[in-house]
Design a protein around this motif. Sequence first.
Motif, mmCIF file in Angstrom:
data_model
loop_
_atom_site.group_PDB
_atom_site.id
_atom_site.type_symbol
_atom_site.label_atom_id
_atom_site.label_comp_id
_atom_site.label_asym_id
_atom_site.label_seq_id
_atom_site.Cartn_x
_atom_site.Cartn_y
_atom_site.Cartn_z
ATOM 1 N N PHE A 125 0.794 -1.365 -0.037
ATOM 2 C CA PHE A 125 0.020 -0.209 -0.105
ATOM 3 C C PHE A 125 0.796 1.386 0.033
ATOM 4 O O PHE A 125 2.081 1.281 0.607
ATOM 5 N N THR A 126 0.522 2.165 -0.729
ATOM 6 C CA THR A 126 1.117 3.560 -0.783
ATOM 7 C C THR A 126 0.100 4.576 -0.707
ATOM 8 O O THR A 126 -1.125 4.196 -0.987
ATOM 9 N N LEU A 127 0.430 6.114 -0.546
ATOM 10 C CA LEU A 127 -0.331 6.887 -0.353
ATOM 11 C C LEU A 127 -1.301 7.022 -1.692
ATOM 12 O O LEU A 127 -2.325 7.475 -1.666
ATOM 13 N N CYS A 128 -0.416 6.727 -3.059
ATOM 14 C CA CYS A 128 -0.985 6.669 -4.186
ATOM 15 C C CYS A 128 -2.245 6.024 -4.143
ATOM 16 O O CYS A 128 -3.048 6.381 -4.952
ATOM 17 N N ASP A 129 -2.393 4.933 -3.505
ATOM 18 C CA ASP A 129 -3.578 3.888 -3.387
ATOM 19 C C ASP A 129 -4.759 4.659 -2.810
ATOM 20 O O ASP A 129 -5.795 4.477 -3.208
ATOM 21 N N PHE A 130 -4.459 5.551 -1.828
ATOM 22 C CA PHE A 130 -5.685 6.042 -1.271
ATOM 23 C C PHE A 130 -6.052 7.441 -2.041
ATOM 24 O O PHE A 130 -7.432 7.688 -1.839
ATOM 25 N N VAL A 131 -5.402 7.984 -2.748
ATOM 26 C CA VAL A 131 -5.779 9.368 -3.362
ATOM 27 C C VAL A 131 -6.461 8.922 -4.808
ATOM 28 O O VAL A 131 -7.104 9.616 -5.196
ATOM 29 N N SER A 132 -5.881 7.811 -5.369
ATOM 30 C CA SER A 132 -6.186 7.546 -6.608
ATOM 31 C C SER A 132 -7.816 7.126 -6.683
ATOM 32 O O SER A 132 -8.451 7.053 -5.428
ATOM 33 N N ASP A 133 -8.394 7.467 -7.671
ATOM 34 C CA ASP A 133 -9.927 7.058 -7.998
ATOM 35 C C ASP A 133 -10.396 5.477 -7.666
ATOM 36 O O ASP A 133 -11.203 5.303 -7.044
ATOM 37 N N VAL A 134 -9.252 4.781 -7.975
ATOM 38 C CA VAL A 134 -9.501 3.239 -7.763
ATOM 39 C C VAL A 134 -7.901 2.656 -7.581
ATOM 40 O O VAL A 134 -7.122 2.996 -8.172
ATOM 41 N N ARG A 135 -8.019 1.713 -6.659
ATOM 42 C CA ARG A 135 -6.764 1.075 -6.402
ATOM 43 C C ARG A 135 -7.073 -0.345 -6.735
ATOM 44 O O ARG A 135 -7.943 -1.021 -6.702
ATOM 45 N N ALA A 136 -6.001 -0.719 -7.535
ATOM 46 C CA ALA A 136 -5.948 -2.204 -8.282
ATOM 47 C C ALA A 136 -5.029 -3.067 -7.411
ATOM 48 O O ALA A 136 -3.898 -2.327 -7.145
ATOM 49 N N SER A 137 -5.356 -3.875 -6.922
ATOM 50 C CA SER A 137 -4.318 -4.697 -6.188
ATOM 51 C C SER A 137 -3.084 -5.236 -6.656
ATOM 52 O O SER A 137 -1.731 -5.417 -6.227
ATOM 53 N N THR A 138 -3.257 -5.329 -8.190
ATOM 54 C CA THR A 138 -1.697 -5.774 -9.101
ATOM 55 C C THR A 138 -1.962 -4.931 -10.523
ATOM 56 O O THR A 138 -3.073 -4.710 -10.784
ATOM 57 N N PRO A 139 -0.969 -4.694 -11.208
ATOM 58 C CA PRO A 139 -1.012 -4.084 -12.325
ATOM 59 C C PRO A 139 -2.064 -4.957 -13.189
ATOM 60 O O PRO A 139 -2.820 -4.167 -14.213
#
Length: 177
Positions: A125-139
């Motif tokens: 988990f990174t802060l990018c995951d929290f701010v993005s509109d959707v977090r994908a668990s993998t590319p």
Amino acid sequence: KSKLEKEGLFSGKYKKKIPFLSNKIGLITSSKGSVIQDIINILNRRAPYLDLILVDTPVQGEKSPELIIDAIDYLNNIRKTDLIIIARGGGSIEDLMPFNNEKVIRKIFESKVPVISAIGHETDFTLCDFVSDVRASTPSEAAEISCSDINELIFHINNLHDNMCRIIKHKINQNKI
């Protein structure tokens, strides 16, 4: 994290919806890793109709935050994309630090284009995951959720066509009487 959270950068009320049918997806990642091949393979299989714009960007190192910001600006302003995927494979917490950079987080928040974060593996988990509109668990998951499968679209279009034909025939038969 708590500072950005207090400012509302992670709030669900600011999350943009992922388009149902994108024409142009911007991908911010390194062209050297396996991530790019995984994403291209999935998008080619599911959505050969897509225009994929790769912005080859270093995803670790001292200069990567600045280059990630430039890539987000480029995709927002110059290439007019429907969706942005920011992707990177796994790594140590040090390797993932560009995605905890405050300037990067603020740039993602400001993006007019929806952003999917696909950083690391399921447990990363990174802060990018929290701010993005959707977090994908993998590319790979990011590639899957970023587009509509062409076979499903064809099936849906065929069903709509069949329903329209049935309705038209029914109307014609009604008017014959």
